[in-house]
Design an enzyme around this catalytic site. Structure first.
Site, mmCIF file in Angstrom:
data_model
loop_
_atom_site.group_PDB
_atom_site.id
_atom_site.type_symbol
_atom_site.label_atom_id
_atom_site.label_comp_id
_atom_site.label_asym_id
_atom_site.label_seq_id
_atom_site.Cartn_x
_atom_site.Cartn_y
_atom_site.Cartn_z
ATOM 1 N N GLU A 121 16.539 44.040 7.999
ATOM 2 C CA GLU A 121 16.210 42.622 8.018
ATOM 3 C C GLU A 121 17.320 41.849 7.299
ATOM 4 O O GLU A 121 17.772 42.313 6.258
ATOM 5 C CB GLU A 121 14.888 42.365 7.304
ATOM 6 N N GLY A 261 14.952 42.225 -3.228
ATOM 7 C CA GLY A 261 14.022 42.974 -4.067
ATOM 8 C C GLY A 261 13.570 44.268 -3.419
ATOM 9 O O GLY A 261 13.674 45.342 -4.002
ATOM 10 N N ALA A 262 13.066 44.142 -2.207
ATOM 11 C CA ALA A 262 12.496 45.297 -1.538
ATOM 12 C C ALA A 262 12.347 44.965 -0.062
ATOM 13 O O ALA A 262 12.613 43.834 0.345
ATOM 14 C CB ALA A 262 11.131 45.638 -2.127
ATOM 15 N N MET A 263 11.901 45.960 0.706
ATOM 16 C CA MET A 263 11.798 45.762 2.157
ATOM 17 C C MET A 263 10.615 46.522 2.724
ATOM 18 O O MET A 263 10.398 47.683 2.407
ATOM 19 C CB MET A 263 13.121 46.210 2.790
ATOM 20 N N GLU A 264 9.896 45.824 3.598
ATOM 21 C CA GLU A 264 8.598 46.306 4.077
ATOM 22 C C GLU A 264 8.673 47.182 5.323
ATOM 23 O O GLU A 264 7.708 47.237 6.086
ATOM 24 C CB GLU A 264 7.718 45.090 4.381
ATOM 25 N N GLU A 298 5.149 44.022 -0.511
ATOM 26 C CA GLU A 298 5.661 44.837 0.605
ATOM 27 C C GLU A 298 4.518 45.537 1.318
ATOM 28 O O GLU A 298 4.508 45.645 2.542
ATOM 29 C CB GLU A 298 6.700 45.857 0.118
ATOM 30 N N HIS A 301 2.720 43.187 3.659
ATOM 31 C CA HIS A 301 3.465 42.919 4.895
ATOM 32 C C HIS A 301 3.008 43.818 6.041
ATOM 33 O O HIS A 301 3.238 43.495 7.203
ATOM 34 C CB HIS A 301 4.963 43.161 4.676
ATOM 35 N N GLU A 320 6.661 35.479 5.368
ATOM 36 C CA GLU A 320 7.007 35.479 3.945
ATOM 37 C C GLU A 320 6.115 34.548 3.128
ATOM 38 O O GLU A 320 5.637 34.901 2.060
ATOM 39 C CB GLU A 320 8.483 35.134 3.741
HETATM 40 N N1 ARG Z 1 11.315 40.970 3.880
HETATM 41 C C1 ARG Z 1 11.823 41.306 2.581
HETATM 42 C C2 ARG Z 1 10.723 41.116 1.568
HETATM 43 O O1 ARG Z 1 9.722 40.560 1.851
HETATM 44 C C3 ARG Z 1 13.002 40.486 2.211
HETATM 45 C C4 ARG Z 1 14.268 41.231 2.348
HETATM 46 C C5 ARG Z 1 15.162 40.648 3.368
HETATM 47 N N2 ARG Z 1 16.497 41.125 3.161
HETATM 48 C C6 ARG Z 1 17.606 40.474 3.531
HETATM 49 N N3 ARG Z 1 18.744 41.006 3.242
HETATM 50 N N4 ARG Z 1 17.585 39.345 4.143
HETATM 51 O O2 ARG Z 1 10.810 41.537 0.440
HETATM 52 ZN ZN ZN Z 2 8.366 39.493 2.050
#
Ligand code: ARG
Ligand code: ZN
Length: 884
Positions: A121, A261-264, A298, A301, A320
């Site tokens: 993402e 921060g993190a990724m779902e 996450e 999500h 988001e």
């Molecule tokens: N969907 C991720 C979250 O809710 C955000 C990370 C998206 N990363 C990016 N490089 N745009 O934590």
């Molecule tokens: Zn998110």
């Protein structure tokens, strides 16, 4: 290239299944992608099939098993276009070669401390293989990973592991299958030397889910809080939203190098270390809270984002905003609702409002972008969450739940838009919210003015509301918004009056809840001007406006100072008690800034000191609430209110008030520190967190006095601390004042913790955000520190981001802060454009400062934008900052 919302077109081709195969190698990785393609519209299509691709070496392409001749397709640095694809359904096989070990952008497939991992993402999948890299192309995936068994013993991807085994040459493989359709941004792969903490969760319908958190072996003991958080999140989503996990396995992987921060990713969440790893000795209460929130985020999500995803990236706030709202609610339910609300609103004021008043202002659904990554902003996330919160304010918890249920009933498995969410909410509640959709399309923070009047004869209390949405780049004129204003009326004894009826829009509305009196009502304010009249009001009340911060607006009311002190002492809405104190503090700071600029002597009004003393002495208020209530608004918030932002004046005034309060409240502050010590073992629960928060806030006040006795006290707290929350707070307290004590403490802390890179990051951040004079030079020195690494985003955010967070240092009048950042941005951009672009944003509000500063900041932006080989990420921010 700029992409516009209005240009959205459905894809001409759909991908039904995607079978990926990775041959992982140290020098190169081979990716084979087999896709079942079908026409995207009934009529069929003969248009070219354009695939995105970036930094890929194309090895071969086959259609229905036959190699495609080179005159049948074109390749440019961003695309592979198949000129005349077959009509109807066909298979496509593409083989590419990629070089993850050279990928420092941390998007696509890359390596972090030897392990392979992915971040797709928003548009990173195109760095793995040629693909229609857009969220409305949803497919079922399988993923076969092949790699050296010793180097990469663990091979993970989305879904279920359906096969694994050994291969020749010391290799092995794993085959994963994800039964759910997903867009490619949710694809993930992880391979490397990892161990896991394993646990399980039984869902409400009896599915036993295996939970695994993967880290390097030595960090395993630090994953227990994350596991606790995950199980709480799974339980909460079932209880509050009836949402159950849908697979038998849920993996979380920790990587040190991660842009966000993190990724779902479906069933394979990836986190930067800071948001998983915690121990009482090495992580603070703030870290524990962040882990709880982000693990929840996450996980949530899985439904809001994965099962129902976004049609296109303009709809990002659909997933988001909603998921941030859900994680905020989760944290509120597990902790203290008011305190969480205060923290979230403070963030909104310090970051989102200023941004929405500058050249990067954009609605939560942007109209265009060059790099989508630049739009993972506070607007989309946190303002988006406020917009979702307003539905709940309007429809109540049960109405909101009905809306959510309908949303999933209608859209499970689909890629949808913000209107679809709005429609589900309204339809489920048989409602229509006029002008509400403006929240998605208009940028800028509305200002709502309120004037009140009371008529004794008719016992009517009137609130006249008017709203104004300021012009923002590209949007000179604004429509009125739908603004829910929660109101209570407080009588002279400090109690809420029962509200009986209200007159507005030419109509009288009876207010009651099945015969029970109601004390807070939500006014639906939706025009430029509107008057609301409360009937049967026996005495002039003090209105408590916008309770719980019911809409993300700036409120400008005619409450007098004595009304505000009254609310600070009495309001039944705790959020508004805090708010009353903040309004008073802002007014005070604002007037002292004017005094400072006119070189008058600064003096603190005693009513303010008394108000805070009363709060500090309260035995009935929550301790964390007290800590928040005695904390002054941030410098950014005050500068945001000035016509020409003056960082020196704001800093001087804030420092003055802090010291003066510390001086006048010294005994109470000392008492709070002493009485909130504890010898109990560390626990992350609200009572302990609140106790530490109050103690640490008071200690910081005291240390600002820089007197021997308080320095001694802080040193003692530092030495005796048995957890990082108290140790770090004491270090921060000590390091407020330049001098030997500061230097010694910082060195001691580093020596203690140099083996722990997360603690070292805190140490960088503490020094970077410091307001001590001439801090640019210190930060410059820290750039060369052996523990610093430009390739690790967490360290960059701590040191460079931290530095930009200190207005006096970053906006130093000699331009040294700007020059520093300008140079660093160019260096960073070569390594990691996403990180560089987040840093360059610090310049975006340069026009808010005086002419000298403007010229200096502008020169840096111009230097940046004219640099060779600049990334689109940095280019977009620099361009927009200079344009407005
Ligand atoms: N969907 C991720 C979250 O809710 C955000 C990370 C998206 N990363 C990016 N490089 N745009 O934590
Ligand atoms: Zn998110």
């Amino acid at each position: 290239k700029e992409i516009f919302l209005k240009d959205y077109k459905k894809p001409d081709y759909l991908f039904d299944t995607v079978d990926l195969e990775f041959q992982l190698g140290d020098e190169k990785t081979m990716v084979t992608s087999k896709i079942a393609v079908s026409p995207g519209n009934e009529a069929g299509t003969s248009s070219p099939l354009a695939l995105h691709g970036c930094d890929l070496k194309l090895l071969s392409i086959k259609i229905n098993g036959t190699e495609l001749k080179s005159d049948k397709y074109t390749v440019d640095p961003r695309h592979l276009t198949i000129l005349t694809p077959p009509a109807g359904v066909f298979n496509m096989e593409i083989v590419t070669e990629i070089y993850p070990q050279l990928n420092t952008s941390l998007e696509g497939l890359y390596r972090s401390t030897g392990n392979f991992c992915t971040q797709c993402e928003a548009e990173g999948f195109r760095k793995i293989t040629y693909f229609q890299d857009r969220p409305d192309v949803m497919a079922k995936y399988t993923c076969r990973i092949e790699g050296d068994k010793t180097l990469y013993p663990v091979l993970l991807s989305n879904g279920n592991l359906i096969e694994q085994g050994d291969l020749e040459g010391g290799k092995h493989y794993a085959l994963w299958e994800d039964p759910f359709k997903k867009p490619c941004y949710l694809f993930a792969l992880v391979a490397g030397q990892l161990e896991c903490r394993e646990d399980s969760f039984v869902t409400c319908s009896g599915r036993k889910v295996t939970l695994r958190i993967w880290t390097p072996a030595q960090d395993l003991p630090k994953t227990s809080h994350a596991m606790y958080s995950l199980k709480e999140a799974m339980k909460w989503d079932e209880e509050v939203f009836g949402l159950e996990y849908d697979l038998d396995l849920f993996n979380i992987v920790v990587v040190p190098d991660f842009n966000m921060g993190a990724m779902e990713n479906k069933s394979l969440n990836v986190f930067q270390s800071r948001l998983v790893l915690a121990s009482p000795e090495a992580a603070t209460d703030g870290d524990y809270a962040a882990i709880l929130g982000v693990i929840g985020h996450e996980y949530f999500h899985n439904w809001t984002g994965n099962r129902v995803t976004c049609r296109d990236w303009f709809q990002l706030t659909l997933k988001e905003g909603l998921t941030v709202f859900r994680d905020q609610e989760f944290s509120s339910d597990l902790g203290c609702r008011t305190v969480k609300r205060i923290a979230d609103v403070s963030k909104l004021r310090s970051y989102q409002f200023p941004q929405d008043a500058g050249p990067m202002a954009h609605p939560i659904r942007p109209l265009s972008y060059i790099k989508m990554d630049n739009f993972y902003t506070g607007q989309l996330l946190f303002l988006g969450a406020e917009v979702v919160r307003m539905y709940k304010t309007m429809f109540g918890a049960s109405g909101f739940r009905k809306g959510m249920d309908l949303y999933f009933q209608r859209h499970d498995g689909q890629a949808v838009t913000c209107e679809d969410f709005y429609a589900a909410m309204c339809d489920a509640n048989n409602a229509h919210l006029p002008n509400f959709l403006q929240w998605y399309s208009q940028a800028g923070t509305p200002t709502v003015k309120v004037t009140s009047s009371y008529d004794e004869g008719s016992q009517a209390f009137s609130l006249k509301l008017s709203q104004e949405v300021p012009p923002t780049p590209g949007q000179p004129m604004k429509e009125p918004m739908f603004i829910p204003v929660a109101v209570g009326l407080v009588d002279s004894t400090g109690k809420d009056m029962p509200l009986t009826s209200i007159y507005s829009d030419g109509r009288v509305q009876t207010l009651s809840n099945d015969g029970h009196p109601i004390f807070t009502t939500v006014l639906q304010f939706k025009k430029n001007e509107e008057e609301f009249i409360f009937n049967n009001v026996p005495e002039r009340p003090v209105p408590s406006l916008l309770r719980g911060y019911s809409a993300p607006i700036r409120l400008d009311s005619d409450l007098t100072e004595s009304d505000l002190y009254f609310l600070l002492a009495n309001d039944s809405d705790e959020f508004n008690r805090w708010e009353a104190g903040q309004i008073l503090a802002r007014k005070l700071m604002f007037s002292l800034v004017a005094d400072f600029q006119q070189q008058k002597t600064l003096a603190l009004n005693t009513k303010f000191v008394d108000g805070l003393r009363a709060i500090l002495r309260s035995t009935s208020l929550d301790k964390e609430f007290i800590a928040k209530a005695i904390t002054l608004p941030g410098q950014g918030e005050i500068m945001d209110m000035m016509s020409i932002a003056d960082p020196d004046a704001v800093h001087a005034v804030r420092t003055f008030i802090k010291k003066e309060l510390a001086f006048q409240l010294k005994d109470d502050l000392l008492a709070a520190v002493t009485s909130n010590r504890s010898s109990e073992a560390y626990a992350f629960n609200h009572d302990s967190v609140a106790r530490r928060a109050l103690k640490n806030t008071c200690l910081a006040y005291l240390a600002s006095l820089n007197e021997p006795d308080v320095t001694e006290l802080a040193l003692n707290e530092y030495k005796c601390a048995t957890n990082m929350t108290e140790q770090f707070a004491a270090l921060a307290a000590l390091s407020q004042n330049p001098g030997q004590v500061r230097e010694d403490a910082l060195l001691d802390f580093y020596n203690k913790w140099q083996q722990d890179y997360l603690v070292v990051s805190k140490w960088f951040a503490l020094q970077a955000t410091s307001d001590i004079p001439g801090n640019v030079a210190n930060v410059q020195k820290l750039l060369a520190h052996p523990a610093f690494d430009m390739r690790n985003p967490n360290k960059v955010y701590s040191l460079i981001g931290g530095f930009c967070g200190s207005p006096v240092s970053f906006h130093a009048k000699d331009g040294s802060g700007y020059k520093f950042l300008g140079e660093v941005v160019l260096q960073l951009d070569k390594i990691n454009p996403q990180v560089a672009s987040r840093m360059v944003s610090a310049f975006s509000r340069w026009r808010r400062y005086d002419e000298t500063r403007q010229a200096l900041a502008k020169a840096q932006l111009e230097m940046i934008i004219s640099a060779n080989g600049l990334s689109e990420n940095v280019y977009e921010i620099a361009l927009k900052s200079l344009a407005a």
